[in-house]
Design a protein around this motif. Sequence first.
Motif, PDB file in Angstrom:
ATOM      1  N   LEU A 372      45.549  47.924  40.888  1.00 33.74           N
ATOM      2  CA  LEU A 372      44.203  46.863  40.378  1.00 33.74           C
ATOM      3  C   LEU A 372      45.056  46.307  40.921  1.00 33.74           C
ATOM      4  O   LEU A 372      45.732  45.708  40.814  1.00 33.74           O
ATOM      5  CB  LEU A 372      44.953  47.229  38.966  1.00 33.74           C
ATOM      6  CG  LEU A 372      44.123  49.153  38.212  1.00 33.74           C
ATOM      7  CD1 LEU A 372      44.865  49.064  37.346  1.00 33.74           C
ATOM      8  CD2 LEU A 372      42.823  48.780  38.104  1.00 33.74           C
ATOM      9  N   CYS A 373      43.958  44.592  40.290  1.00 36.12           N
ATOM     10  CA  CYS A 373      44.094  43.167  41.193  1.00 36.12           C
ATOM     11  C   CYS A 373      45.001  43.101  40.028  1.00 36.12           C
ATOM     12  O   CYS A 373      45.699  43.243  38.393  1.00 36.12           O
ATOM     13  CB  CYS A 373      42.834  42.397  40.754  1.00 36.12           C
ATOM     14  SG  CYS A 373      41.430  43.147  41.179  1.00 36.12           S
ATOM     15  N   CYS A 376      44.962  42.300  36.186  1.00 35.74           N
ATOM     16  CA  CYS A 376      44.068  42.810  35.646  1.00 35.74           C
ATOM     17  C   CYS A 376      44.009  43.751  34.388  1.00 35.74           C
ATOM     18  O   CYS A 376      45.245  44.508  34.053  1.00 35.74           O
ATOM     19  CB  CYS A 376      43.005  44.574  36.618  1.00 35.74           C
ATOM     20  SG  CYS A 376      41.847  45.176  35.326  1.00 35.74           S
ATOM     21  N   HIS A 378      42.900  46.131  32.783  1.00 38.26           N
ATOM     22  CA  HIS A 378      42.969  47.486  32.181  1.00 38.26           C
ATOM     23  C   HIS A 378      44.731  47.663  32.329  1.00 38.26           C
ATOM     24  O   HIS A 378      44.879  48.815  31.660  1.00 38.26           O
ATOM     25  CB  HIS A 378      42.701  48.454  33.451  1.00 38.26           C
ATOM     26  CG  HIS A 378      40.727  47.415  33.837  1.00 38.26           C
ATOM     27  ND1 HIS A 378      39.524  47.545  32.813  1.00 38.26           N
ATOM     28  CD2 HIS A 378      39.963  48.424  34.600  1.00 38.26           C
ATOM     29  CE1 HIS A 378      39.034  47.030  33.009  1.00 38.26           C
ATOM     30  NE2 HIS A 378      39.319  47.536  34.433  1.00 38.26           N
ATOM     31  N   CYS A 401      37.101  50.655  38.741  1.00 35.07           N
ATOM     32  CA  CYS A 401      38.292  50.444  39.155  1.00 35.07           C
ATOM     33  C   CYS A 401      39.726  50.582  38.302  1.00 35.07           C
ATOM     34  O   CYS A 401      40.340  51.595  38.409  1.00 35.07           O
ATOM     35  CB  CYS A 401      38.623  48.562  38.362  1.00 35.07           C
ATOM     36  SG  CYS A 401      37.567  47.507  39.779  1.00 35.07           S
ATOM     37  N   ASN A 471      35.457  44.298  30.880  1.00 31.35           N
ATOM     38  CA  ASN A 471      35.146  43.842  31.161  1.00 31.35           C
ATOM     39  C   ASN A 471      34.337  42.971  31.614  1.00 31.35           C
ATOM     40  O   ASN A 471      34.229  41.648  32.261  1.00 31.35           O
ATOM     41  CB  ASN A 471      36.359  44.163  32.754  1.00 31.35           C
ATOM     42  CG  ASN A 471      35.882  44.652  33.083  1.00 31.35           C
ATOM     43  OD1 ASN A 471      34.372  45.160  33.215  1.00 31.35           O
ATOM     44  ND2 ASN A 471      36.007  45.210  34.914  1.00 31.35           N
ATOM     45  N   ALA A 475      32.767  45.770  37.054  1.00 36.11           N
ATOM     46  CA  ALA A 475      33.949  45.421  38.550  1.00 36.11           C
ATOM     47  C   ALA A 475      33.833  46.354  39.791  1.00 36.11           C
ATOM     48  O   ALA A 475      33.538  45.811  40.621  1.00 36.11           O
ATOM     49  CB  ALA A 475      34.998  45.215  37.700  1.00 36.11           C
ATOM     50  N   HIS A 479      30.787  43.708  41.060  1.00 35.64           N
ATOM     51  CA  HIS A 479      30.349  42.416  39.748  1.00 35.64           C
ATOM     52  C   HIS A 479      28.649  42.369  39.224  1.00 35.64           C
ATOM     53  O   HIS A 479      28.268  40.883  39.735  1.00 35.64           O
ATOM     54  CB  HIS A 479      31.551  41.562  39.965  1.00 35.64           C
ATOM     55  CG  HIS A 479      32.764  41.402  39.770  1.00 35.64           C
ATOM     56  ND1 HIS A 479      32.941  40.845  41.321  1.00 35.64           N
ATOM     57  CD2 HIS A 479      33.343  41.744  39.187  1.00 35.64           C
ATOM     58  CE1 HIS A 479      34.452  41.194  40.995  1.00 35.64           C
ATOM     59  NE2 HIS A 479      34.646  41.608  39.830  1.00 35.64           N
ATOM     60  N   CYS A 545      37.211  40.513  33.186  1.00 32.79           N
ATOM     61  CA  CYS A 545      37.317  41.177  35.224  1.00 32.79           C
ATOM     62  C   CYS A 545      38.121  39.419  35.765  1.00 32.79           C
ATOM     63  O   CYS A 545      37.780  38.909  35.389  1.00 32.79           O
ATOM     64  CB  CYS A 545      36.762  41.493  35.372  1.00 32.79           C
ATOM     65  SG  CYS A 545      37.059  41.615  37.728  1.00 32.79           S
ATOM     66  N   VAL A 546      39.732  40.395  35.731  1.00 29.21           N
ATOM     67  CA  VAL A 546      40.318  38.655  36.759  1.00 29.21           C
ATOM     68  C   VAL A 546      39.124  38.166  38.196  1.00 29.21           C
ATOM     69  O   VAL A 546      39.337  37.226  38.550  1.00 29.21           O
ATOM     70  CB  VAL A 546      41.738  38.617  36.812  1.00 29.21           C
ATOM     71  CG1 VAL A 546      42.506  38.172  35.909  1.00 29.21           C
ATOM     72  CG2 VAL A 546      41.982  39.304  37.685  1.00 29.21           C
ATOM     73  N   LEU A 547      39.184  38.576  38.419  1.00 30.56           N
ATOM     74  CA  LEU A 547      38.322  38.654  39.856  1.00 30.56           C
ATOM     75  C   LEU A 547      37.273  37.792  39.609  1.00 30.56           C
ATOM     76  O   LEU A 547      36.648  36.841  39.768  1.00 30.56           O
ATOM     77  CB  LEU A 547      37.809  39.775  40.497  1.00 30.56           C
ATOM     78  CG  LEU A 547      38.484  39.597  42.275  1.00 30.56           C
ATOM     79  CD1 LEU A 547      39.382  39.166  42.512  1.00 30.56           C
ATOM     80  CD2 LEU A 547      37.720  41.297  43.202  1.00 30.56           C
TER      81      LEU A 547
ATOM     82  N   ARG B  46      40.896  44.821  46.093  1.00 30.69           N
ATOM     83  CA  ARG B  46      42.210  46.112  45.586  1.00 30.69           C
ATOM     84  C   ARG B  46      43.422  45.993  46.732  1.00 30.69           C
ATOM     85  O   ARG B  46      44.138  47.067  46.284  1.00 30.69           O
ATOM     86  CB  ARG B  46      41.735  46.242  44.761  1.00 30.69           C
ATOM     87  CG  ARG B  46      40.649  46.534  43.372  1.00 30.69           C
ATOM     88  CD  ARG B  46      39.902  47.677  42.840  1.00 30.69           C
ATOM     89  NE  ARG B  46      39.019  46.677  42.327  1.00 30.69           N
ATOM     90  CZ  ARG B  46      37.668  46.532  43.301  1.00 30.69           C
ATOM     91  NH1 ARG B  46      37.537  46.944  44.733  1.00 30.69           N
ATOM     92  NH2 ARG B  46      36.595  45.594  42.802  1.00 30.69           N
TER      93      ARG B  46
END
Lengths: 617, 200
Positions: A372-373, A376, A378, A401, A471, A475, A479, A545-547, B46
């Motif tokens: 996970l980024c 994130c 989550h 994700c 989110n 994602a 997205h 979602c942060v991205l 990721r």
Amino acid sequence: MHKLLQGEPESRHFLLGNEAIARGAIEAGVAFATTYPGTPSSEISANLFEISKETDLYFEYSSNEKIALELASASANSGLRTLCLMKHVGVNVAADVLMTLAYLGVKKGLVLLTADDPFMFSSQNEQDNRYYGRLAGIPVLEPSSVDEAKEMIKYAFDLSEQLNEPVIFRTTTRVNHSSGIVEFKDIAAPQTKGEFIKDPMNYVSVPAVSRKRHKVLLDNLEKAATISDSCSYNFIKGKGSLGIICNGVSYSYVCDSLKDLGIEDKVKILRPGLSHPMPDALIKEFLKDTEKVLVVEEGEPIMEEYVRSVAQTEKIACEIKGKHKDLLSRLYEFNPSIVRSAVANFFGFENKSAKPVDTSDLPVLPNRPPNLCAGCSHRAVFYAAKKAGGAETLYPSDIGCYTLGFLPPVGMGDFVLCMGASIGTACGFSKSTGKNTLAFIGDSTFFHSGINGLLNAVFNNHDITVVILDNRTTAMTGHQPNPGVDMTELGFENYNQIDIEAVVKSLGVGYVQTVKPYNIRKTQEAIEEAMKFKGVSVVIAKEKCVLYAKQLGQGKKTVFQVNQDKCKNHRNCVNDLGCPAFYIENDQVNINPDMCTGCSVCAQICPENAISPVKIK
Amino acid sequence: MSNITKLIIVAVGGQGNLLASKILGEAALDAGIQVQMSEIHGMAQRGGVVESSILFGDAKSSIIADGEADILLGFEPLESLRAVAKCNKNTEIITNMRPLQPFTSAIGLAKYPETEEIEKLLKAKSKNFLGFDATKLAIEAGTSLSLNMVLLGALAQRNLIPIGKDLIEKTIREKTKKQFAETNLKAFNAGFDKALELGV
Ligand code: SF4
């Protein structure tokens, strides 16, 4: 102008398979396109979505594949050329529509694109969707390369119109995600205004109508069989008493293998591009005076079994092999070397290919699993849920994700089946084991099919907790929008936005709470309360979602740092969260400021209060 | 097989491998050379591994099996080593030697091999080996994001693919974002000069 709309006819371009397919559909004059996003089909949709902003093309991200195909059925029967696209497992969702749509047929071309994923680069299974053509009784087309894909999808529309049946266009990841040189052709002007002519005795699938329509379907299939024999996508190359029958990308591997082995003049090839119905006459001609035939197809032995049955009917004694422990496997994808060895083995030619270097002396290499980024949300929810539910609770999860949450150190996710299944399986686990059960599901997956599971859970009064990881986007696949997305942020007007909390409440869920997941304590408390509630309870963890936030220019301006004087090296942060922004240097925990997104979760769980924010200049 | 050149590029998600591959594809198109490329980026965003294979010349396949790469271009030493099974005794390896720790070794759960050991192994497994800190050159050129251009420069200097330096430069100028074109070209030339200086 979109790059796929630019470029003169005959100009040559280096395109991704999925771009080539999108261009092919545009050249075919597609007027209506629907999808639910899924790798490896996603870039086709992404391009068509962009193109729809500039043209009359109607494009829609439907909330699931079944709905996408329902819309497509109507549009094609109103006279519009229609493309409906999805990943292979999406066709399972749309299958109910497909089976009866084949009975009702279409007025104008309808192409159902299924993007299969041998080896499961990004899927939960590697089912072979060529079977769907056989199950529904409709044609299947399979391109072997990027440039062929572009031309073939145009033919798919023509064929659909010739037969008045939907046509399956089956790609595999290696066509979708390969790039090659393609030549642009003219773009046909699409017909964009449809008209539906009422004809209930052919369109309303009551038994009396369906009995009639099934016969029509079989007649059409027969017509397709005749077409298959003369279709230019089905061809024989070369001659001799040795033969290979191959489809899709395998055809490329076969051609290269024959060249590498220096046996191009000794082995002939039959390549069915229209692979259902199979070209009987062509197969007979191919088998005649042939001693040995190797069938090279990834996945299931579909052509192999068919060709064997033709040989049996025609009393042709020819050795036919394909899937066999010494030749080719039903598992995973092929590559040039696998195919070359099978060809050399089966026909008894020497294989002098280069040997891979010896790797037996390599040290154990640290893996680089996807994670996970950094930041994130989550991860925050999983942390809170683990604290609330402990190790005894069962945690079915879903597709997105957040599926990655099952990996250590987070370790949340006990059972993942298919889109939307977390809620239904949670009910099953809770009833059959009597244990506490908490399901995780993302926003897009909830809208896709999780919503049905929730409705069922309420009606049957199950005792489960559902955590919706909202989110605000789809994602995992890049997205894409879903019904909960604020479309104005993406520059679109004329969309509505569905509020998950309102939906959940309206279903009669007894306990509903929306939390901000970066607030760990509140999130944990909400989940604890929800789990105490008897019946269906839902916690909605709402955080972009942060991205996606970063892409929209809404990223946070703060990052966190470990104060080395305060840090006592408990490593709770590293061991419990596993955020990729952490690294260890001189036996001390550090945070990579380029990766930190300022979510503050680690700062909240540090027992020494050693993690604090700094402003970025 | 002789007129086919098989290049495999490995990188970590975010290192710009796909853009580098695309530039080579576009340049091949420009030069009238047949080209097939394929990419695998399982959850690249990721932090996973991104691999692309490029086949110049008369091949239909777009992937490269183990032992069949003519050139391995690595953006990260560990990933170059992981991909070494793609090589045979005639393969040339060009790689960045600046590690990008995977999370497992960054938090001390696994051991990242010493770069000297990686270098020794890569040298032993290839016909020619060219390894250097390409990230440093990229940063000097203006941004670590131009790492892909540095490596393209080194690749161009080695003269292993049927596309010349000028054409790659032209493609970079035309196909990368305007505001980065100058930095990209600087990075490309830094990689080219480094390869020239180091020889093999
Ligand atoms: S893309 Fe978004 S949802 Fe997916 S792991 Fe990254 S931050 Fe989380």
